[in-house]
Design a protein around this motif. Structure first.
Motif, PDB file in Angstrom:
ATOM      1  N   ASP A 252       0.857  -1.188   0.000  1.00  0.00           N
ATOM      2  CA  ASP A 252       0.000   0.000   0.000  1.00  0.00           C
ATOM      3  C   ASP A 252       0.888   1.230   0.000  1.00  0.00           C
ATOM      4  O   ASP A 252       2.124   1.116  -0.006  1.00  0.00           O
ATOM      5  N   LEU A 253       0.269   2.392  -0.006  1.00  0.00           N
ATOM      6  CA  LEU A 253       1.049   3.625  -0.109  1.00  0.00           C
ATOM      7  C   LEU A 253       1.885   3.867   1.147  1.00  0.00           C
ATOM      8  O   LEU A 253       2.986   4.415   1.058  1.00  0.00           O
ATOM      9  N   VAL A 254       1.389   3.449   2.317  1.00  0.00           N
ATOM     10  CA  VAL A 254       2.192   3.595   3.529  1.00  0.00           C
ATOM     11  C   VAL A 254       3.440   2.723   3.428  1.00  0.00           C
ATOM     12  O   VAL A 254       4.551   3.178   3.726  1.00  0.00           O
ATOM     13  N   GLN A 255       3.287   1.483   2.992  1.00  0.00           N
ATOM     14  CA  GLN A 255       4.448   0.605   2.842  1.00  0.00           C
ATOM     15  C   GLN A 255       5.406   1.142   1.776  1.00  0.00           C
ATOM     16  O   GLN A 255       6.628   1.024   1.916  1.00  0.00           O
ATOM     17  N   ALA A 256       4.849   1.740   0.742  1.00  0.00           N
ATOM     18  CA  ALA A 256       5.720   2.347  -0.275  1.00  0.00           C
ATOM     19  C   ALA A 256       6.486   3.521   0.321  1.00  0.00           C
ATOM     20  O   ALA A 256       7.670   3.725   0.025  1.00  0.00           O
ATOM     21  N   GLY A 257       5.827   4.287   1.191  1.00  0.00           N
ATOM     22  CA  GLY A 257       6.500   5.406   1.857  1.00  0.00           C
ATOM     23  C   GLY A 257       7.597   4.941   2.795  1.00  0.00           C
ATOM     24  O   GLY A 257       8.614   5.615   2.972  1.00  0.00           O
ATOM     25  N   ILE A 258       7.395   3.789   3.421  1.00  0.00           N
ATOM     26  CA  ILE A 258       8.414   3.205   4.304  1.00  0.00           C
ATOM     27  C   ILE A 258       9.578   2.648   3.479  1.00  0.00           C
ATOM     28  O   ILE A 258      10.733   2.695   3.892  1.00  0.00           O
ATOM     29  N   GLY A 259       9.235   2.129   2.290  1.00  0.00           N
ATOM     30  CA  GLY A 259      10.253   1.493   1.468  1.00  0.00           C
ATOM     31  C   GLY A 259      10.147  -0.016   1.470  1.00  0.00           C
ATOM     32  O   GLY A 259      11.055  -0.713   1.033  1.00  0.00           O
ATOM     33  N   ALA A 303       6.810  11.427   4.101  1.00  0.00           N
ATOM     34  CA  ALA A 303       7.390  12.476   3.255  1.00  0.00           C
ATOM     35  C   ALA A 303       6.434  12.872   2.131  1.00  0.00           C
ATOM     36  O   ALA A 303       6.332  14.046   1.771  1.00  0.00           O
ATOM     37  N   VAL A 304       5.729  11.891   1.564  1.00  0.00           N
ATOM     38  CA  VAL A 304       4.758  12.184   0.499  1.00  0.00           C
ATOM     39  C   VAL A 304       3.359  11.863   1.018  1.00  0.00           C
ATOM     40  O   VAL A 304       3.030  10.705   1.272  1.00  0.00           O
ATOM     41  N   ASP A 305       2.547  12.908   1.194  1.00  0.00           N
ATOM     42  CA  ASP A 305       1.168  12.731   1.651  1.00  0.00           C
ATOM     43  C   ASP A 305       0.299  12.403   0.441  1.00  0.00           C
ATOM     44  O   ASP A 305       0.183  13.195  -0.486  1.00  0.00           O
ATOM     45  N   GLN A 306      -0.311  11.221   0.473  1.00  0.00           N
ATOM     46  CA  GLN A 306      -1.101  10.761  -0.670  1.00  0.00           C
ATOM     47  C   GLN A 306      -2.592  11.042  -0.487  1.00  0.00           C
ATOM     48  O   GLN A 306      -3.422  10.446  -1.184  1.00  0.00           O
ATOM     49  N   GLY A 307      -2.947  11.919   0.442  1.00  0.00           N
ATOM     50  CA  GLY A 307      -4.359  12.195   0.681  1.00  0.00           C
ATOM     51  C   GLY A 307      -5.051  10.917   1.120  1.00  0.00           C
ATOM     52  O   GLY A 307      -4.556  10.194   1.987  1.00  0.00           O
ATOM     53  N   TYR A 308      -6.207  10.634   0.509  1.00  0.00           N
ATOM     54  CA  TYR A 308      -6.905   9.364   0.772  1.00  0.00           C
ATOM     55  C   TYR A 308      -6.572   8.328  -0.302  1.00  0.00           C
ATOM     56  O   TYR A 308      -7.216   7.284  -0.349  1.00  0.00           O
ATOM     57  N   GLY A 309      -5.589   8.596  -1.163  1.00  0.00           N
ATOM     58  CA  GLY A 309      -5.205   7.606  -2.161  1.00  0.00           C
ATOM     59  C   GLY A 309      -4.678   8.251  -3.423  1.00  0.00           C
ATOM     60  O   GLY A 309      -4.926   9.423  -3.697  1.00  0.00           O
ATOM     61  N   LEU A 310      -3.930   7.455  -4.175  1.00  0.00           N
ATOM     62  CA  LEU A 310      -3.293   7.907  -5.409  1.00  0.00           C
ATOM     63  C   LEU A 310      -4.123   7.394  -6.592  1.00  0.00           C
ATOM     64  O   LEU A 310      -4.444   6.208  -6.671  1.00  0.00           O
ATOM     65  N   VAL A 311      -4.455   8.315  -7.510  1.00  0.00           N
ATOM     66  CA  VAL A 311      -5.412   7.993  -8.572  1.00  0.00           C
ATOM     67  C   VAL A 311      -4.685   7.484  -9.817  1.00  0.00           C
ATOM     68  O   VAL A 311      -3.703   8.084 -10.275  1.00  0.00           O
ATOM     69  N   CYS A 312      -5.184   6.368 -10.346  1.00  0.00           N
ATOM     70  CA  CYS A 312      -4.628   5.739 -11.551  1.00  0.00           C
ATOM     71  C   CYS A 312      -5.728   5.654 -12.609  1.00  0.00           C
ATOM     72  O   CYS A 312      -6.924   5.732 -12.302  1.00  0.00           O
ATOM     73  N   ASP A 313      -5.306   5.438 -13.842  1.00  0.00           N
ATOM     74  CA  ASP A 313      -6.301   5.223 -14.890  1.00  0.00           C
ATOM     75  C   ASP A 313      -6.868   3.804 -14.764  1.00  0.00           C
ATOM     76  O   ASP A 313      -6.453   3.015 -13.904  1.00  0.00           O
ATOM     77  N   ARG A 314      -7.787   3.509 -15.641  1.00  0.00           N
ATOM     78  CA  ARG A 314      -8.492   2.225 -15.597  1.00  0.00           C
ATOM     79  C   ARG A 314      -7.539   1.038 -15.716  1.00  0.00           C
ATOM     80  O   ARG A 314      -7.813  -0.049 -15.211  1.00  0.00           O
ATOM     81  N   PRO A 357      -4.662   2.538  -2.231  1.00  0.00           N
ATOM     82  CA  PRO A 357      -4.982   2.942  -0.849  1.00  0.00           C
ATOM     83  C   PRO A 357      -3.756   3.254  -0.012  1.00  0.00           C
ATOM     84  O   PRO A 357      -2.685   2.687  -0.214  1.00  0.00           O
ATOM     85  N   ASN A 358      -3.964   4.112   0.992  1.00  0.00           N
ATOM     86  CA  ASN A 358      -2.932   4.321   2.001  1.00  0.00           C
ATOM     87  C   ASN A 358      -2.609   3.029   2.731  1.00  0.00           C
ATOM     88  O   ASN A 358      -1.462   2.687   2.912  1.00  0.00           O
ATOM     89  N   HIS A 359      -3.654   2.351   3.181  1.00  0.00           N
ATOM     90  CA  HIS A 359      -3.466   1.230   4.099  1.00  0.00           C
ATOM     91  C   HIS A 359      -4.362   0.086   3.643  1.00  0.00           C
ATOM     92  O   HIS A 359      -5.586   0.147   3.795  1.00  0.00           O
ATOM     93  N   ALA A 360      -3.759  -0.941   3.098  1.00  0.00           N
ATOM     94  CA  ALA A 360      -4.525  -2.040   2.503  1.00  0.00           C
ATOM     95  C   ALA A 360      -5.429  -2.725   3.521  1.00  0.00           C
ATOM     96  O   ALA A 360      -6.558  -3.107   3.195  1.00  0.00           O
ATOM     97  N   CYS A 361      -4.963  -2.890   4.772  1.00  0.00           N
ATOM     98  CA  CYS A 361      -5.781  -3.582   5.791  1.00  0.00           C
ATOM     99  C   CYS A 361      -7.084  -2.836   6.019  1.00  0.00           C
ATOM    100  O   CYS A 361      -8.152  -3.443   6.145  1.00  0.00           O
ATOM    101  N   ALA A 362      -6.996  -1.508   6.084  1.00  0.00           N
ATOM    102  CA  ALA A 362      -8.177  -0.699   6.384  1.00  0.00           C
ATOM    103  C   ALA A 362      -9.097  -0.606   5.174  1.00  0.00           C
ATOM    104  O   ALA A 362     -10.324  -0.702   5.298  1.00  0.00           O
ATOM    105  N   THR A 363      -8.535  -0.430   3.999  1.00  0.00           N
ATOM    106  CA  THR A 363      -9.368  -0.287   2.804  1.00  0.00           C
ATOM    107  C   THR A 363     -10.058  -1.600   2.468  1.00  0.00           C
ATOM    108  O   THR A 363     -11.270  -1.630   2.201  1.00  0.00           O
ATOM    109  N   ALA A 364      -9.317  -2.691   2.489  1.00  0.00           N
ATOM    110  CA  ALA A 364      -9.919  -3.982   2.132  1.00  0.00           C
ATOM    111  C   ALA A 364     -11.056  -4.337   3.084  1.00  0.00           C
ATOM    112  O   ALA A 364     -12.032  -4.989   2.687  1.00  0.00           O
ATOM    113  N   ALA A 365     -10.965  -3.880   4.341  1.00  0.00           N
ATOM    114  CA  ALA A 365     -11.997  -4.207   5.332  1.00  0.00           C
ATOM    115  C   ALA A 365     -13.337  -3.551   5.018  1.00  0.00           C
ATOM    116  O   ALA A 365     -14.348  -3.900   5.610  1.00  0.00           O
TER     117      ALA A 365
END
Lengths: 389, 389
Positions: A252-259, A303-314, A357-365
């Protein structure tokens, strides 16, 4: 091509036939994340006990576990019931046991023949578990939770008196199976060196606690550590017998931010429809609000705030700097990151987008199933998941 | 007294027989909140269309609505299906319509004989809806969403050209039923005067838009406004025909911070078990983490930050300054508010506590049912609720 539905063509990817918002799972990315972690743990020569709290799906679990019977970790007794009923017999319930939950633990063990272990970190719990084991004749396997970094629960690794006291009380009626640690503070890091140090701190704390128990003549056959960041960054795991990790499956984006993963590794996304525009404010409105994304703002502290998520195309390709800047219950507000010089894409009403998503555990739930994308990017299967307790 | 279960006595309140975490609903507080808002809206002489997005329960809906067939507001088409199937026929789906959802709307209207209306704020949606109505022969009722305060979606009330253009396109094929507004910025207020002004701004914007439509010869029989804060604080609603509100049913800490309810009015709470202690840090650990409370931190921006929730005893009485200071997935960390001089209560492992949520909509969505407390405070019934889309 999937059958047309709801007046629109499903498209070659089948996504047009899905109700939005819904949760997509990219099977190829999932498989790559699973094999990457498996290889990492195997390299250290320790057992792997994946944590099923993120996916809560038997389909994902069967891909993640080293065998269909486990081992695995769960975060709720409902997960334990669900997985045990589906053949996963080697389970650790890795949240401190409340005494009034012991009968439910016993029912799962008996009904499914499951080797379900519990964890604890106090004399009161140890006495309750031992008393329960003596009363029921079910010698419950127990881990002492040890705290490597002040994050949450657990006995301090240097508190030899408390470790011995708990160990003796457990062993008086139940089965002392070992120690279990979770280096939760690693979620606040992003430097690889610091993450390797956190992993080493977790390892050292585990060994210190295990040695204290063994020096007192108590058994400690299992020394269990784990978090996705430390499992990904450990230099070596000498003395450790098993590793646990969960969110690595999806990333998720948090894990990407951690590396711990790259943005391109993230296997889950929320499919959303554009439902409006506010050109005066630079906003694109979708039907994926915080109910669809969760309220998790875990990247706000990175370091990078992704809001509530990063938007991708279809197709899953991120738009430059387009994030879910605000969220209401069923509305997501897409906007360019502050200060971005990127061009806002033209996304007419009805356009489908995918949001990481920022956090896969929370979003998937927030969902009851995954729409699984096959290797051609087509929505090919539906995998159920569970929620609740 | 409820039957003993899981090795512990259920207690006179029956709470000891429940698995934790779970969601409690105090029926007497719910009833008082419902009658309070009903009286408030009746005083203004307008129709009341409660929003069912918070409760998502037919049992709560039947108490909240003025009749068993509605009117009511929903935030998802899954809610529309669920409530229509249970006899609620007068429904507004108050999230901007995506064209590919129209067939699902049509199915709900046809299958249940439901008068399900949609909302929109663009020419593209208006054309799609009109075209759909002409093609299917189902003259869909449509509201134009108008934006009173720049919060989210909607046409600006002064944008007469766009209002007329949308109205004409809607009326060319579908049924133009009126205008609909939501003063979402009111959630950021707490001063009663400012809230009354926000309600007046919502009212004035509604009338301006309605007059623009009618001056162009377009119909506007319904003028619908609503949010819990503005509905609670409106001085008068002259010219308005209906009011919507949702979270008032349960109340929550955010609404208490705004001044729309008192902490003592909050009807929902999360029942949790104490599972550990960290005396060195002043922490009490429970099994209600962010999965149980939601990740909502809505009080963080208010005068009183309630963490992830305010902790009460088993009977629902708040402890002085004890909040859920931190949360992990299945762990809540209780601690005294920073700077508090209160005494931390002694809560042994296994103690049951009740936690008031920041945001009832978000917390309730983590559960599949309510355990309903009767007027004697006993867990007397289970009411199911729905989630998802």
């Amino acid at each position: 091509m999937a059958a047309a539905k709801d007046g629109l063509d499903a498209g070659a990817d089948g996504l047009g036939a899905l109700q939005t918002p819904c949760l997509l799972l990219d099977e190829a990315k999932l498989a790559a994340n699973l094999s990457g972690m498996r290889a990492q743990v195997e390299r250290h020569g320790v057992a792997f006990r994946p944590h099923l709290k993120t996916a809560k799906s038997i389909d994902v679990a069967l891909m993640a576990m080293t065998g269909p019977g486990g081992p695995a970790t769960v975060s709720t007794l409902k997960e334990a019931e669900y997985f045990a009923e589906r053949g996963v017999r080697d389970l650790t319930y890795a949240v401190g046991i409340a005494p009034h939950k012991l009968d439910r633990v016993g029912t799962i063990r008996r009904r499914f023949g499951a080797d379900l272990a519990v964890i604890l970190d106090s004399l009161a719990q140890a006495e309750a578990v031992s008393e329960w084991s003596r009363r029921t004749g079910d010698r419950l396997p127990v881990f002492i939770e040890v705290d490597p970094d002040g994050h949450r629960s657990g006995v301090k690794p240097g508190d030899a008196d408390l470790l011995r006291g708990i160990g003796q009380r457990v062993a008086a009626g139940a089965e002392l199976r070992g120690v279990l640690l979770h280096a939760g503070e690693s979620y606040g890091l992003s430097d690889p060196e610091a993450l390797a140090e956190a992993a080493e701190g977790e390892r050292a704390a585990a060994l210190q606690a295990a040695e204290t128990l063994m020096a007192a003549g108590l058994p400690c056959p299992v020394v269990s550590v784990g978090s996705t960041p430390t499992a990904s960054h450990a230099r070596h795991l000498d003395g450790i017998t098993e590793v646990r990790a969960g969110v690595y499956m999806f990333g998720d984006l948090v894990q990407a931010g951690i590396g711990s993963c790259a943005v391109g590794d993230i296997a889950v996304s929320v499919l959303a429809s554009v439902i409006g525009h506010r050109p005066d404010k630079g906003w694109i409105i979708t039907d994926a609000g915080w109910m669809a994304m969760s309220r998790d703002r875990g990247t706000a502290a990175q370091a990078v705030d992704q809001g509530y998520g990063l938007v991708c195309d279809r197709a899953g390709k991120p738009y430059d700097d387009l994030i879910v800047a605000q969220a209401n219950q069923e509305h997501g507000v897409l906007a360019l990151r502050q200060g971005s010089g990127a061009q806002r894409p033209d996304l007419p009403v009805g356009t489908l987008v995918r949001i990481l998503p920022n956090h896969a555990c929370a979003t998937a739930a927030q969902y009851h199933c995954y729409h699984v994308l096959d290797r051609d990017g087509r929505a090919a299967a539906v995998w159920p998941r569970i929620n609740g307790w």
